[in-house]
Design a protein around this motif. Structure first.
Motif, PDB file in Angstrom:
ATOM      1  N   VAL A  79       4.953   9.501  -0.840  1.00 28.20           N
ATOM      2  CA  VAL A  79       4.356   8.766  -1.946  1.00 28.20           C
ATOM      3  C   VAL A  79       3.044   9.448  -2.317  1.00 28.20           C
ATOM      4  CG1 VAL A  79       3.353   6.575  -2.700  1.00 28.20           C
ATOM      5  CG2 VAL A  79       5.405   6.573  -1.274  1.00 28.20           C
ATOM      6  N   ALA A  80       2.888   9.751  -3.603  1.00 29.81           N
ATOM      7  CA  ALA A  80       1.652  10.358  -4.090  1.00 29.81           C
ATOM      8  C   ALA A  80       0.774   9.283  -4.710  1.00 29.81           C
ATOM      9  CB  ALA A  80       1.961  11.439  -5.122  1.00 29.81           C
ATOM     10  N   THR A  81      -0.551   9.407  -4.524  1.00 20.98           N
ATOM     11  CA  THR A  81      -1.466   8.403  -5.059  1.00 20.98           C
ATOM     12  C   THR A  81      -2.676   9.052  -5.717  1.00 20.98           C
ATOM     13  OG1 THR A  81      -2.705   8.212  -2.977  1.00 20.98           O
ATOM     14  CG2 THR A  81      -0.827   6.752  -3.267  1.00 20.98           C
ATOM     15  N   LEU A  82      -3.136   8.419  -6.773  1.00 25.41           N
ATOM     16  CA  LEU A  82      -4.377   8.799  -7.440  1.00 25.41           C
ATOM     17  C   LEU A  82      -5.149   7.510  -7.690  1.00 25.41           C
ATOM     18  CD1 LEU A  82      -6.120  10.998  -8.798  1.00 25.41           C
ATOM     19  CD2 LEU A  82      -4.884  10.522 -10.930  1.00 25.41           C
ATOM     20  N   ASP A  83      -6.387   7.463  -7.212  1.00 26.45           N
ATOM     21  CA  ASP A  83      -7.193   6.241  -7.301  1.00 26.45           C
ATOM     22  C   ASP A  83      -6.462   5.053  -6.680  1.00 26.45           C
ATOM     23  OD1 ASP A  83      -9.159   7.666  -8.646  1.00 26.45           O
ATOM     24  OD2 ASP A  83      -8.319   7.197 -10.619  1.00 26.45           O
ATOM     25  N   ASN A  84      -5.768   5.340  -5.561  1.00 26.41           N
ATOM     26  CA  ASN A  84      -5.037   4.320  -4.792  1.00 26.41           C
ATOM     27  C   ASN A  84      -3.849   3.725  -5.541  1.00 26.41           C
ATOM     28  OD1 ASN A  84      -6.681   4.436  -2.424  1.00 26.41           O
ATOM     29  ND2 ASN A  84      -8.247   3.240  -3.498  1.00 26.41           N
ATOM     30  N   ARG A  85      -3.436   4.362  -6.614  1.00 32.91           N
ATOM     31  CA  ARG A  85      -2.252   3.906  -7.342  1.00 32.91           C
ATOM     32  C   ARG A  85      -1.127   4.914  -7.144  1.00 32.91           C
ATOM     33  NH1 ARG A  85      -4.281   2.679 -13.336  1.00 32.91           N
ATOM     34  NH2 ARG A  85      -5.316   4.681 -12.942  1.00 32.91           N
ATOM     35  N   GLN A  86       0.076   4.404  -6.958  1.00 34.36           N
ATOM     36  CA  GLN A  86       1.207   5.278  -6.685  1.00 34.36           C
ATOM     37  C   GLN A  86       1.604   6.098  -7.908  1.00 34.36           C
ATOM     38  OE1 GLN A  86       4.554   3.778  -4.512  1.00 34.36           O
ATOM     39  NE2 GLN A  86       3.351   2.237  -3.431  1.00 34.36           N
ATOM     40  N   ILE A  87       1.930   7.349  -7.644  1.00 35.82           N
ATOM     41  CA  ILE A  87       2.453   8.247  -8.680  1.00 35.82           C
ATOM     42  C   ILE A  87       3.895   8.546  -8.305  1.00 35.82           C
ATOM     43  CG2 ILE A  87       2.210  10.492  -9.799  1.00 35.82           C
ATOM     44  CD1 ILE A  87      -0.716  10.485  -8.860  1.00 35.82           C
ATOM     45  N   GLY A  88       4.825   8.016  -9.040  1.00 31.90           N
ATOM     46  CA  GLY A  88       6.230   8.181  -8.696  1.00 31.90           C
ATOM     47  C   GLY A  88       6.836   9.455  -9.267  1.00 31.90           C
ATOM     48  N   LEU A 124       0.835  -1.190   0.000  1.00 32.46           N
ATOM     49  CA  LEU A 124       0.000   0.000   0.000  1.00 32.46           C
ATOM     50  C   LEU A 124       0.877   1.250   0.000  1.00 32.46           C
ATOM     51  CD1 LEU A 124      -2.712  -1.049   2.616  1.00 32.46           C
ATOM     52  CD2 LEU A 124      -2.954  -0.980   0.123  1.00 32.46           C
ATOM     53  N   PRO A 125       0.384   2.362  -0.552  1.00 31.54           N
ATOM     54  CA  PRO A 125       1.200   3.584  -0.629  1.00 31.54           C
ATOM     55  C   PRO A 125       1.745   4.027   0.724  1.00 31.54           C
ATOM     56  CG  PRO A 125      -0.769   3.812  -1.960  1.00 31.54           C
ATOM     57  CD  PRO A 125      -0.920   2.529  -1.212  1.00 31.54           C
ATOM     58  N   GLN A 126       0.890   4.015   1.750  1.00 31.32           N
ATOM     59  CA  GLN A 126       1.361   4.444   3.064  1.00 31.32           C
ATOM     60  C   GLN A 126       2.387   3.472   3.634  1.00 31.32           C
ATOM     61  OE1 GLN A 126      -1.758   3.753   2.196  1.00 31.32           O
ATOM     62  NE2 GLN A 126      -2.936   2.739   3.828  1.00 31.32           N
ATOM     63  N   GLU A 127       2.273   2.195   3.263  1.00 31.72           N
ATOM     64  CA  GLU A 127       3.256   1.211   3.708  1.00 31.72           C
ATOM     65  C   GLU A 127       4.606   1.469   3.052  1.00 31.72           C
ATOM     66  OE1 GLU A 127       0.205  -2.558   4.521  1.00 31.72           O
ATOM     67  OE2 GLU A 127       1.270  -2.397   2.613  1.00 31.72           O
ATOM     68  N   THR A 128       4.588   1.827   1.778  1.00 31.63           N
ATOM     69  CA  THR A 128       5.835   2.150   1.082  1.00 31.63           C
ATOM     70  C   THR A 128       6.512   3.349   1.727  1.00 31.63           C
ATOM     71  OG1 THR A 128       4.986   1.330  -1.033  1.00 31.63           O
ATOM     72  CG2 THR A 128       6.856   2.829  -1.123  1.00 31.63           C
ATOM     73  N   ALA A 129       5.737   4.403   1.962  1.00 31.52           N
ATOM     74  CA  ALA A 129       6.309   5.623   2.539  1.00 31.52           C
ATOM     75  C   ALA A 129       6.886   5.369   3.927  1.00 31.52           C
ATOM     76  CB  ALA A 129       5.239   6.715   2.591  1.00 31.52           C
ATOM     77  N   LEU A 130       6.154   4.649   4.767  1.00 33.69           N
ATOM     78  CA  LEU A 130       6.629   4.362   6.124  1.00 33.69           C
ATOM     79  C   LEU A 130       7.869   3.467   6.110  1.00 33.69           C
ATOM     80  CD1 LEU A 130       3.189   3.863   7.893  1.00 33.69           C
ATOM     81  CD2 LEU A 130       4.926   5.544   8.556  1.00 33.69           C
ATOM     82  N   ARG A 131       7.857   2.462   5.266  1.00 29.40           N
ATOM     83  CA  ARG A 131       9.025   1.562   5.188  1.00 29.40           C
ATOM     84  C   ARG A 131      10.265   2.320   4.754  1.00 29.40           C
ATOM     85  NH1 ARG A 131      11.264  -0.702   0.954  1.00 29.40           N
ATOM     86  NH2 ARG A 131       9.442  -0.414  -0.398  1.00 29.40           N
ATOM     87  N   LEU A 132      10.138   3.161   3.732  1.00 33.89           N
ATOM     88  CA  LEU A 132      11.299   3.886   3.227  1.00 33.89           C
ATOM     89  C   LEU A 132      11.799   4.938   4.220  1.00 33.89           C
ATOM     90  CD1 LEU A 132      10.344   4.313  -0.540  1.00 33.89           C
ATOM     91  CD2 LEU A 132      11.997   2.729   0.470  1.00 33.89           C
ATOM     92  N   ALA A 133      10.879   5.579   4.931  1.00 35.04           N
ATOM     93  CA  ALA A 133      11.305   6.540   5.956  1.00 35.04           C
ATOM     94  C   ALA A 133      12.137   5.834   7.029  1.00 35.04           C
ATOM     95  CB  ALA A 133      10.095   7.220   6.578  1.00 35.04           C
ATOM     96  N   LEU A 134      11.673   4.645   7.444  1.00 37.83           N
ATOM     97  CA  LEU A 134      12.402   3.865   8.441  1.00 37.83           C
ATOM     98  C   LEU A 134      13.739   3.380   7.887  1.00 37.83           C
ATOM     99  CD1 LEU A 134      12.678   2.397  11.139  1.00 37.83           C
ATOM    100  CD2 LEU A 134      11.267   0.549  10.207  1.00 37.83           C
ATOM    101  N   GLU A 135      13.750   2.890   6.653  1.00 32.62           N
ATOM    102  CA  GLU A 135      14.989   2.384   6.066  1.00 32.62           C
ATOM    103  C   GLU A 135      16.024   3.494   5.899  1.00 32.62           C
ATOM    104  OE1 GLU A 135      14.210   0.228   2.480  1.00 32.62           O
ATOM    105  OE2 GLU A 135      13.121  -1.384   3.504  1.00 32.62           O
ATOM    106  N   LYS A 136      15.582   4.685   5.544  1.00 32.01           N
ATOM    107  CA  LYS A 136      16.515   5.815   5.422  1.00 32.01           C
ATOM    108  C   LYS A 136      17.138   6.151   6.768  1.00 32.01           C
ATOM    109  CE  LYS A 136      14.154   8.032   1.502  1.00 32.01           C
ATOM    110  NZ  LYS A 136      13.372   9.221   1.069  1.00 32.01           N
ATOM    111  N   ALA A 137      16.286   6.246   7.791  1.00 31.53           N
ATOM    112  CA  ALA A 137      16.793   6.571   9.121  1.00 31.53           C
ATOM    113  C   ALA A 137      17.715   5.474   9.642  1.00 31.53           C
ATOM    114  CB  ALA A 137      15.631   6.790  10.088  1.00 31.53           C
TER     115      ALA A 137
END
Length: 207
Positions: free
Chosen positions: A76-85, A45-58
């Motif tokens: 992570v940006a999303t439109l219709d629940n799909r990630q926009i990179g 999920l988009p929020q899972e990606t963002a949280l994982r990467l924030a933790l991995e960076k730290a």
């Protein structure tokens, strides 16, 4: 009795915008750019990606600088629940803007504070995800083209830098934290830093 020395504070990011935001807190800090793979995982999920990467960076920076407090963030940006990179190219950026015009895009800005003074910082790291709803203006293609030629935001998810000229493309921003969209949610961050014992004002400012 001697004062306890303040821990080293590190921003795990190469973003000048995150650096400028952290400067607002008037705390001394260093910048170390983490070296991690920022690709999303399948079915994540988009929020899972963002949280994982924030933790991995730290974590990546914290493990190289033990005893430090490290700030990691990802968006992570999303439109219709799909990630926009990040578009990477002019054509991709134009496609993103044309798809998003007149519509609401959700930005997930994740934050992690890694306290390297803890015995197991990977288990005590503080995390949060701050959502921002951004409505794009329904503008003609020519205006998007002119914007891209001027700012070239090809390393920015959503192809519009709200902290710069990209604000002209936006109709509305809704969030509990006005700094989240720029990339570093300061309201959540100050709470996390206080939890780590960071003070923002000296006890005896006149001393």
């Amino acid at each position: 009795m001697p004062a306890t020395p303040s821990p080293r504070l590190i921003l795990a990011s190469g973003s000048i915008y995150r650096r400028e935001l952290l400067d607002r807190l008037c705390l001394p800090f260093d910048v170390v750019v983490p070296d991690i793979d920022e690709a999303s995982h399948p079915s994540e999920l988009p929020q899972e990606t963002a949280l994982r990467l924030a933790l991995e960076k730290a974590a990546a920076v914290g493990k190289k600088h033990p005893g430090s407090i490290v700030i990691g963030s990802d968006q992570v940006a999303t439109l219709d629940n799909r990630q926009i990179g990040k578009p990477g190219t002019h054509d991709n950026a134009m496609q993103q803007l044309m798809t998003m015009r007149g519509r609401c895009v959700i930005f997930h800005t994740a934050l992690c504070v890694w306290d390297g003074r803890q015995p197991q910082p990977e288990k005590t790291a503080q995390t949060a995800n701050v959502q921002t709803a951004v409505t794009f203006r329904d503008l003609p293609e020519a205006e998007f083209e002119a914007y891209l030629q001027k700012e070239q935001p090809y390393d920015c998810a959503g192809s519009a830098r709200n902290e710069a000229l990209g604000i002209i493309l936006l109709e509305k921003i809704e969030s509990t934290d006005p700094t989240a969209l720029t990339g570093l949610p300061l309201i959540a961050l100050t709470s996390m830093l206080r939890h780590c014992g960071i003070t923002f004002f000296p006890e005896n400012p006149s001393a």
